[in-house]
Enzyme design. Sequence first.
Site, mmCIF file in Angstrom:
data_model
loop_
_atom_site.group_PDB
_atom_site.id
_atom_site.type_symbol
_atom_site.label_atom_id
_atom_site.label_comp_id
_atom_site.label_asym_id
_atom_site.label_seq_id
_atom_site.Cartn_x
_atom_site.Cartn_y
_atom_site.Cartn_z
ATOM 1 N N HIS A 101 1.055 3.631 -0.172
ATOM 2 C CA HIS A 101 0.869 4.838 -0.975
ATOM 3 C C HIS A 101 1.210 6.057 -0.146
ATOM 4 O O HIS A 101 0.994 6.074 1.060
ATOM 5 C CB HIS A 101 -0.564 4.948 -1.509
ATOM 6 N N HIS A 125 0.289 10.129 0.148
ATOM 7 C CA HIS A 125 -0.653 11.181 -0.218
ATOM 8 C C HIS A 125 0.144 12.463 -0.450
ATOM 9 O O HIS A 125 1.004 12.809 0.367
ATOM 10 C CB HIS A 125 -1.617 11.475 0.933
HETATM 11 P P1 AMP Z 1 -5.466 5.558 3.062
HETATM 12 O O1 AMP Z 1 -6.670 5.759 3.933
HETATM 13 O O2 AMP Z 1 -4.241 6.273 3.525
HETATM 14 O O3 AMP Z 1 -5.247 4.078 2.841
HETATM 15 O O4 AMP Z 1 -5.808 6.223 1.681
HETATM 16 C C1 AMP Z 1 -6.520 5.609 0.668
HETATM 17 C C2 AMP Z 1 -6.903 6.699 -0.266
HETATM 18 O O5 AMP Z 1 -7.378 6.100 -1.455
HETATM 19 C C3 AMP Z 1 -8.019 7.617 0.251
HETATM 20 O O6 AMP Z 1 -7.581 8.953 0.271
HETATM 21 C C4 AMP Z 1 -9.156 7.384 -0.735
HETATM 22 O O7 AMP Z 1 -9.888 8.557 -0.976
HETATM 23 C C5 AMP Z 1 -8.423 6.891 -1.955
HETATM 24 N N1 AMP Z 1 -9.187 6.043 -2.860
HETATM 25 C C6 AMP Z 1 -9.992 5.011 -2.551
HETATM 26 N N2 AMP Z 1 -10.513 4.455 -3.675
HETATM 27 C C7 AMP Z 1 -10.005 5.168 -4.714
HETATM 28 C C8 AMP Z 1 -10.146 5.100 -6.129
HETATM 29 N N3 AMP Z 1 -10.935 4.187 -6.718
HETATM 30 N N4 AMP Z 1 -9.477 5.987 -6.889
HETATM 31 C C9 AMP Z 1 -8.678 6.924 -6.319
HETATM 32 N N5 AMP Z 1 -8.498 7.043 -4.993
HETATM 33 C C10 AMP Z 1 -9.148 6.184 -4.203
#
Ligand code: AMP
Length: 144
Positions: A107, A109
Amino acid sequence: MTLHDTYDPNNIFAKMIRGEVPCVKVYEDDVALAFMDIFPQTEGHTLVVPKGVEARNLLEMPDDRVGPYMERVQKIARAVEKALKPDGLVVTQFNGAPAGQTVYHLHFHILPRREDEPLRRHSGGDPADSGTLEALAEKISAFI
Ligand code: AMP
């Protein structure tokens, strides 16, 4: 999860793509799904995930899929900028837990930055109000 583990098809983003877990959707087509981050680091924090691939990170993305996916990342980044008019925009991505990754489906950001708004904690704290996220998603999707 280091760079050298295997893809878990039950990660939360894979479940969102399959419709098994809800998300506040901004955009979806056959290549990517974009939705609001539930623990936003700034107002308008949006995530873009590729569909139809088992890629934990950018390194695992098949060569022929990365281009169309990055076009979607750019499309959403442009819409976030048009909708929210931030002073700056961070577009970023982490590979492996030691690099800061917490969900192991690729993903990007998209983080609007404003001069007066501090960056909140990554992937933690209180989840955002769902009504607020829905209003932001509607605003952003109007520019796609
Ligand atoms: P990363 O740490 O780069 O893997 O980012 C994962 C992102 O997913 C973080 O910014 C979290 O806040 C976000 N995240 C985790 N669970 C959810 C969810 N259920 N819905 C939307 N975002 C989420």
